[in-house]
Motif scaffolding. Structure first.
Motif, PDB file in Angstrom:
ATOM      1  N   LEU A   1      60.199   7.250 -35.426  1.00 36.84           N
ATOM      2  CA  LEU A   1      60.167   5.786 -35.387  1.00 36.84           C
ATOM      3  C   LEU A   1      61.426   5.215 -36.032  1.00 36.84           C
ATOM      4  CD1 LEU A   1      59.017   2.958 -35.102  1.00 36.84           C
ATOM      5  CD2 LEU A   1      57.519   3.420 -37.050  1.00 36.84           C
ATOM      6  N   LYS A   2      61.807   5.750 -37.172  1.00 37.88           N
ATOM      7  CA  LYS A   2      63.012   5.264 -37.853  1.00 37.88           C
ATOM      8  C   LYS A   2      64.235   5.400 -36.963  1.00 37.88           C
ATOM      9  CE  LYS A   2      65.834   5.869 -42.019  1.00 37.88           C
ATOM     10  NZ  LYS A   2      66.017   6.646 -43.273  1.00 37.88           N
ATOM     11  N   GLU A   3      64.332   6.511 -36.261  1.00 38.59           N
ATOM     12  CA  GLU A   3      65.493   6.740 -35.398  1.00 38.59           C
ATOM     13  C   GLU A   3      65.477   5.811 -34.184  1.00 38.59           C
ATOM     14  OE1 GLU A   3      66.377  11.443 -36.432  1.00 38.59           O
ATOM     15  OE2 GLU A   3      64.818  10.926 -34.976  1.00 38.59           O
ATOM     16  N   HIS A   4      64.295   5.447 -33.697  1.00 40.65           N
ATOM     17  CA  HIS A   4      64.226   4.452 -32.625  1.00 40.65           C
ATOM     18  C   HIS A   4      64.776   3.100 -33.095  1.00 40.65           C
ATOM     19  CE1 HIS A   4      61.479   7.205 -30.441  1.00 40.65           C
ATOM     20  NE2 HIS A   4      61.847   6.509 -29.381  1.00 40.65           N
ATOM     21  N   LEU A   5      64.451   2.743 -34.326  1.00 40.56           N
ATOM     22  CA  LEU A   5      64.949   1.473 -34.859  1.00 40.56           C
ATOM     23  C   LEU A   5      66.460   1.531 -35.079  1.00 40.56           C
ATOM     24  CD1 LEU A   5      62.092   0.729 -37.430  1.00 40.56           C
ATOM     25  CD2 LEU A   5      62.294  -0.047 -35.066  1.00 40.56           C
ATOM     26  N   GLU A   6      66.945   2.668 -35.561  1.00 36.73           N
ATOM     27  CA  GLU A   6      68.392   2.839 -35.739  1.00 36.73           C
ATOM     28  C   GLU A   6      69.119   2.750 -34.395  1.00 36.73           C
ATOM     29  OE1 GLU A   6      68.430   6.613 -37.695  1.00 36.73           O
ATOM     30  OE2 GLU A   6      68.366   5.742 -39.720  1.00 36.73           O
ATOM     31  N   LEU A   7      68.502   3.313 -33.356  1.00 38.39           N
ATOM     32  CA  LEU A   7      69.090   3.252 -32.017  1.00 38.39           C
ATOM     33  C   LEU A   7      69.164   1.813 -31.520  1.00 38.39           C
ATOM     34  CD1 LEU A   7      70.132   4.960 -29.615  1.00 38.39           C
ATOM     35  CD2 LEU A   7      67.773   5.029 -28.768  1.00 38.39           C
ATOM     36  N   THR A   8      68.142   1.029 -31.820  1.00 39.40           N
ATOM     37  CA  THR A   8      68.134  -0.387 -31.431  1.00 39.40           C
ATOM     38  C   THR A   8      69.252  -1.153 -32.137  1.00 39.40           C
ATOM     39  OG1 THR A   8      65.735  -0.327 -31.075  1.00 39.40           O
ATOM     40  CG2 THR A   8      66.738  -2.492 -31.353  1.00 39.40           C
ATOM     41  N   VAL A   9      69.433  -0.871 -33.418  1.00 44.48           N
ATOM     42  CA  VAL A   9      70.514  -1.511 -34.186  1.00 44.48           C
ATOM     43  C   VAL A   9      71.867  -1.221 -33.540  1.00 44.48           C
ATOM     44  CG1 VAL A   9      71.754  -1.533 -36.386  1.00 44.48           C
ATOM     45  CG2 VAL A   9      69.251  -1.511 -36.364  1.00 44.48           C
ATOM     46  N   MET A  10      72.082   0.041 -33.154  1.00 50.22           N
ATOM     47  CA  MET A  10      73.360   0.429 -32.539  1.00 50.22           C
ATOM     48  C   MET A  10      73.513  -0.176 -31.147  1.00 50.22           C
ATOM     49  SD  MET A  10      73.989   4.392 -33.731  1.00 50.22           S
ATOM     50  CE  MET A  10      72.394   5.003 -33.177  1.00 50.22           C
ATOM     51  N   ALA A  11      72.442  -0.160 -30.354  1.00 46.48           N
ATOM     52  CA  ALA A  11      72.520  -0.639 -28.977  1.00 46.48           C
ATOM     53  C   ALA A  11      72.863  -2.126 -28.922  1.00 46.48           C
ATOM     54  CB  ALA A  11      71.199  -0.377 -28.259  1.00 46.48           C
ATOM     55  N   TYR A  12      72.331  -2.898 -29.861  1.00 49.16           N
ATOM     56  CA  TYR A  12      72.564  -4.342 -29.887  1.00 49.16           C
ATOM     57  C   TYR A  12      73.688  -4.731 -30.844  1.00 49.16           C
ATOM     58  CZ  TYR A  12      68.544  -5.581 -26.993  1.00 49.16           C
ATOM     59  OH  TYR A  12      67.674  -5.740 -25.944  1.00 49.16           O
ATOM     60  N   ASN A  13      74.280  -3.729 -31.483  1.00 48.78           N
ATOM     61  CA  ASN A  13      75.362  -3.988 -32.438  1.00 48.78           C
ATOM     62  C   ASN A  13      74.918  -5.007 -33.488  1.00 48.78           C
ATOM     63  OD1 ASN A  13      77.953  -3.607 -33.499  1.00 48.78           O
ATOM     64  ND2 ASN A  13      78.797  -5.329 -32.331  1.00 48.78           N
ATOM     65  N   LEU A  14      73.718  -4.784 -34.032  1.00 58.08           N
ATOM     66  CA  LEU A  14      73.148  -5.693 -35.015  1.00 58.08           C
ATOM     67  C   LEU A  14      73.711  -5.429 -36.407  1.00 58.08           C
ATOM     68  CD1 LEU A  14      69.383  -5.411 -33.942  1.00 58.08           C
ATOM     69  CD2 LEU A  14      71.004  -7.210 -33.288  1.00 58.08           C
ATOM     70  N   ASP A  15      73.716  -6.451 -37.229  1.00 60.48           N
ATOM     71  CA  ASP A  15      74.030  -6.257 -38.638  1.00 60.48           C
ATOM     72  C   ASP A  15      72.910  -5.424 -39.254  1.00 60.48           C
ATOM     73  OD1 ASP A  15      75.525  -7.224 -41.240  1.00 60.48           O
ATOM     74  OD2 ASP A  15      73.373  -7.537 -41.604  1.00 60.48           O
ATOM     75  N   ALA A  16      73.254  -4.257 -39.772  1.00 55.87           N
ATOM     76  CA  ALA A  16      72.235  -3.299 -40.195  1.00 55.87           C
ATOM     77  C   ALA A  16      71.314  -3.848 -41.277  1.00 55.87           C
ATOM     78  CB  ALA A  16      72.907  -2.009 -40.673  1.00 55.87           C
ATOM     79  N   ALA A  17      71.873  -4.514 -42.264  1.00 55.66           N
ATOM     80  CA  ALA A  17      71.058  -5.016 -43.373  1.00 55.66           C
ATOM     81  C   ALA A  17      70.049  -6.055 -42.890  1.00 55.66           C
ATOM     82  CB  ALA A  17      71.952  -5.606 -44.454  1.00 55.66           C
ATOM     83  N   ASN A  18      70.511  -7.004 -42.099  1.00 61.53           N
ATOM     84  CA  ASN A  18      69.620  -8.046 -41.587  1.00 61.53           C
ATOM     85  C   ASN A  18      68.588  -7.472 -40.617  1.00 61.53           C
ATOM     86  OD1 ASN A  18      70.841 -10.109 -43.046  1.00 61.53           O
ATOM     87  ND2 ASN A  18      72.302 -10.578 -41.413  1.00 61.53           N
TER      88      ASN A  18
END
Length: 246
Positions: free
Chosen positions: A92-109
């Protein structure tokens, strides 16, 4: 205005499934996409998310077409499919990390947002779990978290209540309401018409690849010539040749 479909003709072959579809989903609005199996709901969604290319017409998000600027278009859009799509080898954690990368999101937010959603859907102690450990409802919740952690401008959610228990359904509807208040535009395909009637601001009624009617519940009731008609009444009347426009 956020999402606009204008004169859309399309499908999976030269013979179109969709026949001149036009509607809008504005900021702060929840639009219900309603229709029988085979009416064209999934085909419409697949065009919006870019799995199909229109034969005619166009789809824009804030006047941006997918083919003109794929990065901008996709960055504004989050999709939650009817059937959860998860990678069996990722936690699950890695799915969320993948979403952060795919959308180029600010990691902290993004992680702050994700942690809030994980608590709401009771997944916060399951970050190290793999999809094989999740029930159907839990997989659906993972998709909800992945979609809504993006804080996208436009959400497309397909049959979101399948597999969800009443508590999770309530939590999802509260989340949708909060995203509307934030200004997001949300298109929701669902067969749960009582819930759609209660929560959607506007409806697009599809039948055999055409829009048979669209509008608020008040407008649909006026079209149906019954001020007390439920969405189910109107829907069934439409599909059985009732008093709606062609």
């Amino acid at each position: 205005m956020a999402l606009k479909i204008n004169g859309l003709v399309g499908g999976y072959s030269r013979i179109p499934v969709l026949k001149d579809i036009s509607f809008e989903v504005n900021s702060g609005q929840l639009v219900g996409l309603i229709g029988l199996n085979g009416a064209g709901k999934s085909t419409t969604i697949n065009h919006i998310i870019g799995l199909l290319e229109p034969q005619k017409g166009n789809i824009t998000i804030d006047d941006v077409k997918l083919k003109d600027d794929p990065k901008t278009y996709k960055g504004k859009l989050a999709y939650m499919p009817e059937m959860p799509v998860l990678y069996q080898e990722l936690t699950l954690k890695e799915h969320l990390e993948l979403t952060v990368m795919a959308y180029n999101l600010d990691a902290a937010n993004a992680w702050k947002r994700a942690n809030e959603l994980l608590k709401i859907f009771r997944l916060d102690n399951k970050l190290d779990w793999f999809p094989a450990n999740f029930s159907k409802g839990m997989r659906q919740k993972v998709m909800i978290v992945c979609a809504f952690m993006t804080e996208a401008q436009v959400y497309v959610i397909d049959e979101p209540f399948l597999g969800l228990d009443p508590l999770a359904t309530r939590d999802l509807l509260n989340l949708v309401d909060n995203e509307k208040k934030r200004g997001a535009a949300i298109l929701m395909s669902t067969h749960v018409l009582s819930t759609a009637q209660e929560h959607c601001d506007y409806f697009v009624l599809l039948h055999q690849g055409k829009i048979r009617a669209q509008g608020s519940l008040t407008e649909l009731r006026s079209l149906f010539k019954d001020k007390q008609a439920s969405l189910t009444d109107i829907y069934l009347g439409m599909t059985q040749g009732g008093n709606t426009n062609e």
